[in-house]
Scaffold this motif. Structure first.
Motif, PDB file in Angstrom:
ATOM      1  N   SER A 151      -8.948  -4.381   8.129  1.00  0.00           N
ATOM      2  CA  SER A 151      -9.236  -3.394   9.169  1.00  0.00           C
ATOM      3  C   SER A 151      -8.216  -3.528  10.295  1.00  0.00           C
ATOM      4  O   SER A 151      -7.642  -4.602  10.518  1.00  0.00           O
ATOM      5  N   THR A 233     -14.890  -2.354  17.184  1.00  0.00           N
ATOM      6  CA  THR A 233     -14.831  -1.033  16.568  1.00  0.00           C
ATOM      7  C   THR A 233     -16.131  -0.781  15.821  1.00  0.00           C
ATOM      8  O   THR A 233     -16.458  -1.489  14.857  1.00  0.00           O
ATOM      9  N   VAL A 234     -16.911   0.201  16.263  1.00  0.00           N
ATOM     10  CA  VAL A 234     -18.202   0.493  15.632  1.00  0.00           C
ATOM     11  C   VAL A 234     -18.301   1.990  15.355  1.00  0.00           C
ATOM     12  O   VAL A 234     -18.211   2.797  16.281  1.00  0.00           O
ATOM     13  N   PRO A 235     -18.459   2.396  14.079  1.00  0.00           N
ATOM     14  CA  PRO A 235     -18.431   1.523  12.902  1.00  0.00           C
ATOM     15  C   PRO A 235     -17.005   1.106  12.557  1.00  0.00           C
ATOM     16  O   PRO A 235     -16.065   1.848  12.814  1.00  0.00           O
ATOM     17  N   ASN A 236     -16.869  -0.054  11.969  1.00  0.00           N
ATOM     18  CA  ASN A 236     -15.561  -0.521  11.511  1.00  0.00           C
ATOM     19  C   ASN A 236     -15.472  -0.187  10.022  1.00  0.00           C
ATOM     20  O   ASN A 236     -15.863  -0.983   9.167  1.00  0.00           O
ATOM     21  N   THR A 237     -15.000   1.015   9.734  1.00  0.00           N
ATOM     22  CA  THR A 237     -15.029   1.539   8.374  1.00  0.00           C
ATOM     23  C   THR A 237     -13.681   1.346   7.699  1.00  0.00           C
ATOM     24  O   THR A 237     -12.637   1.737   8.230  1.00  0.00           O
ATOM     25  N   ASP A 242     -18.585   0.394   5.884  1.00  0.00           N
ATOM     26  CA  ASP A 242     -18.765  -0.176   7.216  1.00  0.00           C
ATOM     27  C   ASP A 242     -18.894  -1.681   7.054  1.00  0.00           C
ATOM     28  O   ASP A 242     -19.964  -2.208   6.719  1.00  0.00           O
ATOM     29  N   GLY A 244     -18.924  -4.061   9.148  1.00  0.00           N
ATOM     30  CA  GLY A 244     -19.835  -4.749  10.063  1.00  0.00           C
ATOM     31  C   GLY A 244     -21.255  -4.756   9.531  1.00  0.00           C
ATOM     32  O   GLY A 244     -21.912  -5.801   9.465  1.00  0.00           O
ATOM     33  N   VAL A 245     -21.746  -3.600   9.147  1.00  0.00           N
ATOM     34  CA  VAL A 245     -23.105  -3.489   8.612  1.00  0.00           C
ATOM     35  C   VAL A 245     -23.235  -4.288   7.319  1.00  0.00           C
ATOM     36  O   VAL A 245     -24.212  -5.032   7.120  1.00  0.00           O
ATOM     37  N   THR A 402     -23.555   1.916   3.219  1.00  0.00           N
ATOM     38  CA  THR A 402     -23.116   1.462   4.535  1.00  0.00           C
ATOM     39  C   THR A 402     -23.729   2.205   5.696  1.00  0.00           C
ATOM     40  O   THR A 402     -23.515   1.826   6.842  1.00  0.00           O
ATOM     41  N   SER A 403     -24.457   3.271   5.443  1.00  0.00           N
ATOM     42  CA  SER A 403     -25.015   3.993   6.577  1.00  0.00           C
ATOM     43  C   SER A 403     -26.172   3.220   7.171  1.00  0.00           C
ATOM     44  O   SER A 403     -26.935   2.585   6.464  1.00  0.00           O
TER      45      SER A 403
END
Length: 423
Positions: A151, A233-237, A242, A244-245, A402-403
């Motif tokens: 990322s 960074t949110v979301p860090n896609t 994602d 992070g999630v 990831t949602s």
């Protein structure tokens, strides 16, 4: 009640090749890497004594003497967490105060400490312990981390002049190729060596200074945030994922959901006498004896990682403990609430309530609707049973949803005082 604590003071788990303090330098606790020290044993004995004072003597919630049906202790399968649990339980139920009965609770035999009651500490294989061991075998977690490193946020951090300069210097000093994945080995070893060999380390490692260590430690602190799924960074896609999630799901998701599961079963079994409810009706305290990484992952799952770290960053300190209490309000249709307490380190009490740090919890109360915790658990629940998900591919059809839903929860009104502590 659920309790999650970190083991006490220990020796390093490993070190770097040029370190003057190799494994033979650590003789306490049976000797060798990662062993609990007498200081660590004392830390947990003191914590156990505080738990006894609060939950046995003050609240009259736990029994005065050990009851095998009311407490279950689970430890990761390493010496330091098992012995920490034993030391803690000695503080809770090893009292020579007449509460335990000779030849009923412990044997009458020369040499047996008067009042000492052995209490079972349960484990599972460390490689499969996805609740307590954040390094349990999980190829999926490693895939997510490798993706996270690509990322922009992590790449910009890793490739910065400050980080690259530090990694290069440490590679030169330590005799190993240092990157953000193994930096912790150095900072952790140096942290412990400052406790036990503070003068000698400065004489033998002439490159070591307080300022140099602080800079290396700060870099490692940021790496640990990333490894626990906390990004600016949110979301860090990355590639549609994602990271992070996904990271929070695979690390802290299992233990958070395990705790909520216990509370849900406890509530659903109220008034039930069926065999499948007998165990939970009797149980009052479920304990996880684990690691700093476990508490960090748990708090990160709840997005309250700031409570997990020490003042200037880093990991939870020795004998840190999270206490998760369950209540029912009899004046409000048996509505369940929870309270979360954090014992940050040895020397602290059990009075730091952190419930209000959780998103959606009221700011004027120490108690919060259990639905808030349930919603967090659901949004961070692994997409499959963790022992299966860990062995899926990141881009497989059912891997890595990831949602994550935003928590749209109304204000919680002040909680009335008529509570009954269930768990």
């Amino acid at each position: 009640m659920n309790q999650l604590w970190r083991h006490g003071d220990r020796s390093p788990t490993k070190t770097f090749p040029t370190d003057p303090f190799q494994e033979d330098a650590w003789t306490f606790g049976g000797g060798g890497w990662g062993q609990l020290s007498p200081t660590g044993m004392k830390q947990h004995f003191k914590l156990g004594s505080m738990l006894r004072d609060q939950y046995v003597k003050q609240y009259n919630f736990l029994p005065n003497k050990y009851n095998s049906k009311q407490i279950y202790v689970r430890s990761t399968d390493v010496n330091r967490t098992i012995i920490s649990a034993m030391s803690n339980l000695l503080g809770q139920y090893g009292q020579n105060d007449g509460s335990s009965v000779v030849d009923v609770d412990y044997p009458k035999v020369d040499g047996w400490p008067t009042g000492y009651v052995p209490i079972a500490v349960h484990t599972v294989d460390d490689d499969t312990d996805h609740l307590g061991n954040m390094e349990a075998t999980c190829p999926f977690r490693q895939q997510v981390w490798e993706l996270a490193k690509t990322s922009d946020e992590v790449k910009n951090f890793t490739n910065s002049d400050v980080v690259q300069s530090m990694l290069a210097k440490l590679t030169n000093y330590t005799g190993m190729a240092v990157d953000i994945d193994n930096l912790w080995i150095i900072t952790n070893a140096l942290y412990i060596e400052q406790i036990y060999y503070n003068t000698t380390i400065r004489q033998k490692n002439t490159w070591f200074t307080d300022a140099f260590y602080a800079q290396a430690d700060a870099i490692n602190d940021q790496v640990q945030l990333y490894q626990n799924g906390i990004f600016k960074t949110v979301p860090n896609t990355v590639n549609g994922h994602d990271v992070g999630v996904l990271t929070r799901k695979v690390r802290g998701g299992p233990i958070l959901n395990d705790m909520v599961m216990h509370m849900n079963i406890k509530l659903s079994c109220q008034g039930q006498t069926t065999p499948n409810c007998t165990w939970i009706n009797n149980l009052r305290n479920y304990v996880y004896s684990a690691h700093d990484t476990t508490i960090y992952a748990f708090f990160s799952a709840l997005l309250i990682e700031e409570f997990a770290v020490k003042a200037n960053g880093g990991y939870p300190l020795y004998s840190a403990a999270v206490l998760l209490e369950l209540y029912v309000d009899h004046n409000e249709k048996e509505k369940p609430y929870f309270k979360m307490i954090y014992h940050e380190q040895d020397g602290d009490g059990l009075n730091r309530t952190i419930t209000k740090g959780i998103q959606g919890c009221p700011q004027d109360s120490d108690y919060c609707s259990l639905d808030i915790l349930r919603n967090f658990a659901q949004t961070i629940k692994p997409d499959q049973p963790i022992d299966q998900w860990c062995f899926t591919d990141l881009d497989a059809k059912h891997a890595g949803i990831t949602s994550v839903s935003m928590l749209l929860i109304g204000m919680i009104f002040a909680i009335q005082n008529n509570f009954f502590g269930l768990f």
